[in-house]
Design an enzyme around this catalytic site. Structure first.
Site, PDB file in Angstrom:
ATOM      1  N   ASN A  12      -3.043  -2.861   6.273  1.00 41.11           N
ATOM      2  CA  ASN A  12      -4.203  -3.567   6.823  1.00 41.11           C
ATOM      3  C   ASN A  12      -4.296  -4.924   6.127  1.00 41.11           C
ATOM      4  O   ASN A  12      -4.687  -4.999   4.966  1.00 41.11           O
ATOM      5  CB  ASN A  12      -5.469  -2.736   6.565  1.00 41.11           C
ATOM      6  CG  ASN A  12      -6.729  -3.465   6.973  1.00 41.11           C
ATOM      7  OD1 ASN A  12      -6.680  -4.452   7.701  1.00 41.11           O
ATOM      8  ND2 ASN A  12      -7.872  -2.975   6.501  1.00 41.11           N
ATOM      9  N   GLU A 104     -15.543  -1.718   5.960  1.00 38.67           N
ATOM     10  CA  GLU A 104     -16.056  -3.102   5.940  1.00 38.67           C
ATOM     11  C   GLU A 104     -16.785  -3.422   7.244  1.00 38.67           C
ATOM     12  O   GLU A 104     -17.769  -4.145   7.254  1.00 38.67           O
ATOM     13  CB  GLU A 104     -14.901  -4.078   5.667  1.00 38.67           C
ATOM     14  CG  GLU A 104     -14.468  -3.998   4.201  1.00 38.67           C
ATOM     15  CD  GLU A 104     -13.021  -4.349   3.935  1.00 38.67           C
ATOM     16  OE1 GLU A 104     -12.359  -4.945   4.802  1.00 38.67           O
ATOM     17  OE2 GLU A 104     -12.548  -3.998   2.838  1.00 38.67           O
TER      18      GLU A 104
END
Ligand code: PEP
Length: 262
Positions: A12, A104
């Site tokens: 990621n 997030e």
């Protein structure tokens, strides 16, 4: 890891690398990843949206042995959703995997369990595989709420997808306190949580889905802790943030995963 499920290592990139840097990173991956490294392991990379077309071009032209991934998507395929990115358009770029519900996005952008579940369904509807992130915060852990929090996050996704799509999906167990903190979960804690997630999937979607769904651990993964984290029978792979920005470190993680006996 378990012999029946193919391990999956995902990088990621978060909001890092402009498209020039992304091209460079994709090329570097192609130079360093040998076919033996990926013979028994799926590898996905998740660049920012603005890099996807560039990385797709490099991956396809230079036969880099990774599958393109995205970090998020909209629920709808098209329409008046200014600033959103359509899952249909991601599929057209040959994106294979889409992360949904990263902590997030839940924490900074207010994504709820229901929204994450709807996004996972959109990903599946467009022929891609969702990487559904779940995980408890430090406070939830201290209050003994880890199992409950994981169960509600997993339940939302499993109900939305239904048994066969759940079985073909990836769930990433990412304790929020371990992300970017340098404090990875212990292999025992990672296995315990991944085992619980599989149990919950079994209760909601049935034994077959539970047996085939792939469950990753994510949170401060490094080349050094990879092998130990993958020893858990229910840990089928890793979602890697910071270390995936260092191509040599990411390749070392893939190679370590390839060497762990199932
Ligand atoms: C992530 O962003 O999903 C992640 C696990 O980050 P890191 O590896 O940096 O902790």
């Amino acid at each position: 890891m378990s012999a029946g499920r193919r391990p999956i290592i995902s990088g990621n990139w978060k909001m890092n690398f402009d498209h020039f840097e992304a091209i460079h990173a994709a090329r570097a991956l192609g130079l360093r990843l040998a076919s033996a490294d990926v013979a028994g392991v799926d590898v996905t990379v998740h660049p920012p949206f603005t890099d996807l077309r560039s990385v797709q071009t490099v991956v396809e032209a230079e036969e880099v042995p990774v599958v393109l991934g995205a970090q998020n998507c909209a629920v709808e395929d098209s329409g008046a959703f200014t600033g959103e990115v359509s899952p249909l358009m991601l599929a057209r770029l040959h994106v294979g995997y889409v992360i949904v519900g990263h902590s997030e996005r839940r924490r900074l952008f207010g994504e709820t369990d229901d929204l994450v579940a709807a996004k996972a369904a959109s990903v599946v509807r467009n022929g891609m595989v969702p990487v559904c992130c779940v995980g408890e915060t430090e406070t939830e852990r201290e209050e003994g709420m880890t199992r409950d929090r994981l169960a509600s996050q997993v339940d939302a996704v499993a109900v939305s997808l239904g048994p066969s799509a759940v079985g073909a999906s990836v769930v990433a167990y990412e304790p929020v306190w371990a992300i970017g903190s340098g404090r990875a979960a212990t292999p025992e804690d990672a296995q315990e949580a991944c085992g619980w997630i599989r149990e919950v999937i079994g209760m909601v979607a049935g034994d077959e889905a539970a047996a085939t769904v792939r469950i990753q651990y994510g949170g401060s993964v490094t080349p050094e802790n990879t092998s130990a984290l993958l020893e858990g029978a229910d840990v089928d792979g890793l979602l890697v943030g910071g270390a995936s920005l260092d191509v040599a470190a990411f390749v070392a993680i893939v190679q370590a995963a390839a060497g762990v006996p199932a």
